[in-house]
Design an enzyme around this catalytic site. Structure first.
Site: not given
Length: 405
Positions: A198, A220, A335
């Protein structure tokens, strides 16, 4: 003339090994015996706390007294870990009478077996005997360990595991510094046929893959294009069913907002065996790299890790932000930059004081690391002004200033 020892690898699984002594030497020797599956009998009047914990957990049997010759009945090996020469000699005599090899920590010349300096690299175990000189053995051992750990792929020129049946490893790559991947994680990476990586994986780890490894970019990128999770799951299953050893390399830890659980379930449903290798999670590493402990005596006795990828008022959010506002400990938000203004406003609306210290750590543990210190009431605006970008970790709580001054 001194004869050379004859090297052997003892298979001790289920076999009795007696350790005489309960001090520092025994504390060092017992773990390897237990790792080998030995049935350990420990004979000593007293134990170190570490050995007592193993005895209390039922991992070994402790006889709390001095050694008696009958303790060796049924034993395959004895390790003498005491510094009393007379007592050690009595163990040697009892062992010789029973033809049991005896390791002596106090006197190597009186021993019938020596404990080598050992290093392990996956399935490879290297044991070094330095002619009875432990310093020489350790020096050579350390040099070999450095060679095995050199980030240039396996010394044997390729994978050292049988991947004919195909399998998957979910490996946490850590928070950003390539050296923060675990030893096991890096070893599996060097053995991989396919690596599915990723966006948050340290680039240097990918640069060190063998030339023949298939690298699948499963990036991602936040708020941008991403490969559907179902497609990633299918890639893992398809490659493994074709006989490959697949490493799913993920930033941080596979199970901390990494969707590793979904990938494991997909593999399990297809009958593909999976190994999970935990990684150093950025939720703890990022604050630490910025000089912020997530807990600190008299400051915070708890910390909560939460995803901020959904706004507090989103119907899809599973986070009870109002409850988090009432906690006294540390709040770590992953996030959360996009929704930071809404998150901080919600926390303050439910009682978290606006003057609560806050910090944002961008690209933690890398050469591009940035740290912004602020308060709960101002941090959202400060992030915009400073142009802080993902990946970034937000820390809220008094621990932000716990180590200052």
């Amino acid at each position: 003339m001194t004869t050379n020892p004859y090297p052997l690898g003892l298979r001790l699984d289920g076999r009795r090994v007696v350790v005489v002594g309960g001090g520092a030497v025994a504390t060092r020797r017992v773990p390897a015996l237990l790792d080998a599956g030995a049935d350990v009998l420990l004979v000593a009047p007293e134990l170190t706390p570490a050995l007592r914990a193993r005895a209390d957990a039922g991992r070994l049997r402790w006889v709390p007294r001095r050694f008696a010759p009958e303790d060796l009945d049924g034993a395959w090996l004895v390790q003498v870990a005491i510094d009393d020469p007379a007592a050690a000699e009595s163990v040697s005599v009892a062992a010789a009478e029973r033809r049991i090899f005896c390791v002596r920590a106090d006197d190597r010349t009186a021993a019938t077996a020596w404990t080598p300096a050992v290093t392990r690299h996956g399935p490879v175990t290297v044991a070094v005997l330095g002619g009875g000189d432990p310093r020489r053995a350790m020096s050579v051992r350390d040099a070999i360990r450095d060679l095995l750990a050199a980030r240039e792929g396996p010394l044997l020129g390729g994978p050292v595991v049988d991947t004919a049946g195909g399998r998957v490893a979910l490996v946490g790559a850590g928070p950003g510094d390539p050296e923060l991947i675990t030893v096991k994680g890096w070893r599996l990476l060097t053995e991989a046929d396919v690596v599915v990586a990723d966006r948050l994986v340290p680039g240097l780890l990918l640069d060190e893959l063998r030339p023949d490894v298939e690298l699948v970019d499963a990036s991602k990128i936040p708020y941008g294009p991403s490969r559907a999770q179902d497609e990633i799951n299918q890639i893992l299953v398809d490659r493994a069913q074709a006989g490959a050893f697949v490493v799913r390399l993920k930033g941080g830890d596979p199970y901390v907002f990494g969707r590793g659980g979904e990938e494991l379930l997909a593999c399990a449903a297809a009958g593909v065996p999976v190994t999970v290798v935990p990684g150093v999670t950025s939720s703890i590493a990022a604050p630490a790299a910025a000089g912020i402990p997530v807990t600190h005596r008299s400051v915070a006795h708890e910390f909560t890790v939460v995803s901020g990828h959904l706004a507090p008022d989103s119907p899809a959010s599973l986070v009870r932000w109002e409850a988090l506002a009432g906690l006294r400990g540390t709040l770590v938000i992953l996030m959360g930059l996009k929704n930071l203004a809404a998150i901080t406003a919600t926390l303050m609306a439910h009682g978290r004081p606006p003057e609560t210290p806050a910090a944002v750590v961008q690209e933690a543990t890398t050469g591009a690391q940035r740290v912004l210190r602020s308060t709960l009431g101002a941090v959202a605006d400060d992030v915009l002004t400073a142009d802080v970008r993902p990946p970034a970790v937000v820390v809220v709580g008094d621990v932000v200033g716990a180590l200052d001054g």
